[in-house]
Design a protein around this motif. Sequence first.
Motif, mmCIF file in Angstrom:
data_model
loop_
_atom_site.group_PDB
_atom_site.id
_atom_site.type_symbol
_atom_site.label_atom_id
_atom_site.label_comp_id
_atom_site.label_asym_id
_atom_site.label_seq_id
_atom_site.Cartn_x
_atom_site.Cartn_y
_atom_site.Cartn_z
ATOM 1 N N LEU A 122 0.813 -1.215 0.000
ATOM 2 C CA LEU A 122 0.000 0.000 0.000
ATOM 3 C C LEU A 122 0.848 1.268 0.000
ATOM 4 N N ARG A 123 2.142 1.112 -0.151
ATOM 5 C CA ARG A 123 3.017 2.281 -0.216
ATOM 6 C C ARG A 123 2.868 2.988 -1.571
ATOM 7 N N GLU A 124 3.016 4.305 -1.544
ATOM 8 C CA GLU A 124 3.036 5.142 -2.752
ATOM 9 C C GLU A 124 1.760 5.009 -3.585
ATOM 10 N N LEU A 125 0.622 4.950 -2.925
ATOM 11 C CA LEU A 125 -0.640 4.739 -3.632
ATOM 12 C C LEU A 125 -1.075 5.933 -4.484
ATOM 13 N N LEU A 126 -0.692 7.131 -4.108
ATOM 14 C CA LEU A 126 -1.220 8.311 -4.785
ATOM 15 C C LEU A 126 -0.868 8.354 -6.268
ATOM 16 N N SER A 127 0.246 7.753 -6.655
ATOM 17 C CA SER A 127 0.649 7.775 -8.066
ATOM 18 C C SER A 127 0.291 6.484 -8.795
ATOM 19 N N ARG A 128 -0.433 5.590 -8.129
ATOM 20 C CA ARG A 128 -0.625 4.250 -8.684
ATOM 21 C C ARG A 128 -2.049 3.953 -9.162
ATOM 22 N N ALA A 129 -2.911 4.933 -9.225
ATOM 23 C CA ALA A 129 -4.278 4.688 -9.715
ATOM 24 C C ALA A 129 -4.249 4.319 -11.207
ATOM 25 N N PRO A 130 -5.222 3.515 -11.660
ATOM 26 C CA PRO A 130 -6.307 2.877 -10.915
ATOM 27 C C PRO A 130 -5.807 1.671 -10.136
ATOM 28 N N TYR A 131 -6.694 1.063 -9.347
ATOM 29 C CA TYR A 131 -6.292 0.052 -8.388
ATOM 30 C C TYR A 131 -6.924 -1.316 -8.673
ATOM 31 N N MET A 132 -6.393 -2.322 -8.016
ATOM 32 C CA MET A 132 -6.808 -3.731 -8.083
ATOM 33 C C MET A 132 -6.171 -4.426 -9.300
ATOM 34 N N HIS A 133 -6.238 -5.753 -9.293
ATOM 35 C CA HIS A 133 -5.587 -6.530 -10.348
ATOM 36 C C HIS A 133 -6.183 -6.257 -11.723
ATOM 37 N N ASP A 134 -7.430 -5.782 -11.760
ATOM 38 C CA ASP A 134 -8.082 -5.483 -13.033
ATOM 39 C C ASP A 134 -8.210 -3.989 -13.293
ATOM 40 N N GLY A 135 -7.642 -3.164 -12.423
ATOM 41 C CA GLY A 135 -7.705 -1.722 -12.598
ATOM 42 C C GLY A 135 -9.117 -1.168 -12.575
ATOM 43 N N SER A 136 -10.020 -1.864 -11.907
ATOM 44 C CA SER A 136 -11.437 -1.508 -11.971
ATOM 45 C C SER A 136 -11.847 -0.389 -11.036
ATOM 46 N N LEU A 137 -10.996 -0.030 -10.070
ATOM 47 C CA LEU A 137 -11.351 1.000 -9.097
ATOM 48 C C LEU A 137 -10.434 2.209 -9.289
ATOM 49 N N ALA A 138 -11.050 3.339 -9.604
ATOM 50 C CA ALA A 138 -10.281 4.499 -10.061
ATOM 51 C C ALA A 138 -9.664 5.317 -8.947
ATOM 52 N N THR A 139 -10.226 5.254 -7.735
ATOM 53 C CA THR A 139 -9.772 6.114 -6.642
ATOM 54 C C THR A 139 -9.632 5.323 -5.352
ATOM 55 N N LEU A 140 -8.904 5.889 -4.402
ATOM 56 C CA LEU A 140 -8.796 5.254 -3.088
ATOM 57 C C LEU A 140 -10.146 5.233 -2.390
ATOM 58 N N GLU A 141 -10.954 6.261 -2.624
ATOM 59 C CA GLU A 141 -12.294 6.274 -2.058
ATOM 60 C C GLU A 141 -13.096 5.071 -2.560
ATOM 61 N N ALA A 142 -12.958 4.754 -3.849
ATOM 62 C CA ALA A 142 -13.676 3.620 -4.420
ATOM 63 C C ALA A 142 -13.179 2.300 -3.839
ATOM 64 N N VAL A 143 -11.880 2.228 -3.544
ATOM 65 C CA VAL A 143 -11.327 1.017 -2.933
ATOM 66 C C VAL A 143 -11.923 0.794 -1.550
ATOM 67 N N VAL A 144 -11.938 1.848 -0.738
ATOM 68 C CA VAL A 144 -12.500 1.723 0.608
ATOM 69 C C VAL A 144 -13.986 1.385 0.532
ATOM 70 N N ASP A 145 -14.703 2.010 -0.385
ATOM 71 C CA ASP A 145 -16.131 1.715 -0.546
ATOM 72 C C ASP A 145 -16.348 0.260 -0.942
ATOM 73 N N HIS A 146 -15.462 -0.261 -1.792
ATOM 74 C CA HIS A 146 -15.608 -1.663 -2.221
ATOM 75 C C HIS A 146 -15.572 -2.597 -1.019
ATOM 76 N N TYR A 147 -14.595 -2.397 -0.159
ATOM 77 C CA TYR A 147 -14.475 -3.290 0.999
ATOM 78 C C TYR A 147 -15.612 -3.070 1.998
ATOM 79 N N ALA A 148 -16.023 -1.826 2.155
ATOM 80 C CA ALA A 148 -17.071 -1.542 3.129
ATOM 81 C C ALA A 148 -18.448 -1.981 2.649
ATOM 82 N N ASP A 149 -18.682 -1.884 1.350
ATOM 83 C CA ASP A 149 -20.021 -2.143 0.819
ATOM 84 C C ASP A 149 -20.210 -3.535 0.247
#
Length: 327
Positions: free
Chosen positions: A266-293
């Motif tokens: 999880l280091r240096e996340l700000l320059s690494r968007a989009p996220y996940m193995h499929d690049g399906s989540l565009a923001t850190l907010e979306a990542v947190v929402d994925h796990y929470a929801d």
Amino acid sequence: MIRNFSFKQTADALVLAFATALVMPQAAYADGDLSDFARPAGIPFPAETPYTPERAALGQRLFFDPQLSADGATSCASCHQPEKGFEDGRKTAAGLRGRTLARHTPTLWNVAIQTALFWDGRSHSLEDQALRPVSSTVEMNLDLGLLVARLSADRTYVAAFAEAFPDDPAISPDTVSRAIATYERTLISPLSPFDHYVAGDENALSEEAKRGFDLFTGKARCATCHTGWAFTNGGFHDIGLTDDDLGRGALTLRKFDEHRFRTPTLRELLSRAPYMHDGSLATLEAVVDHYADHRKPRLFALGSVKLSPTERADIVAFLESLNGTTR
């Protein structure tokens, strides 16, 4: 632009700087012992290929050289771009002749500590990993024999390999991979506000980030998988993304491993968007929402976790504190 990591530095200066930065005093806090998050004392190099400045400099040169591809236009750095967190900013990687590949380019930050490489863990060493994209028919598509011939025709490379491997100066796939792996091991993420917090500076984190850290290691259960100073346990998990990629299951052919992917740092996340193995989540907010929801029993058997909008924002603030470079 990365300002704390200069590629104009010599390789030995790089490692010296990182080795110095890695040593952080540990501090125990009333709200818990943070020693598990303290940076290690140095960079691990294998005994059979110890660090030398010549070897790391050669590996860096190879990493940025497009001669390692069939068309002479693609280098390792084409996908692993330093300014993009050693990723490429794309949803999924681009292969040969612009072909769209199935998975997002994984970061190379902190690969020195990884025991399994690629999203599915198919490689167990950086030496094994280094030339797989080079020879892959859908990535760089270069025959390794032709690679050796190209490099051997360059007198400056012949001299550089002789300096880097004085006991085995002949250019070969083995020495090419060992040089690249040496360079990649120097890619240790820089000190971040969180590191200064771990070292005892209570003012290094905002109150939002401190609350986010408490949530991350407590109620939200993020630290179940994102552990240690690099925030990864190196394991493989099904995190509930709805795609057809079997992940590690396609490699092991075990039902248990289907849709499981390696836990990234999880280091240096700000320059690494989009996220996940499929690049399906565009923001850190979306990542947190994925796990929470979308947390389901198969997600680590942890059950649901209800997070308020403020709590979600606090977790994002903490994740941002793991960045030691600018966007």
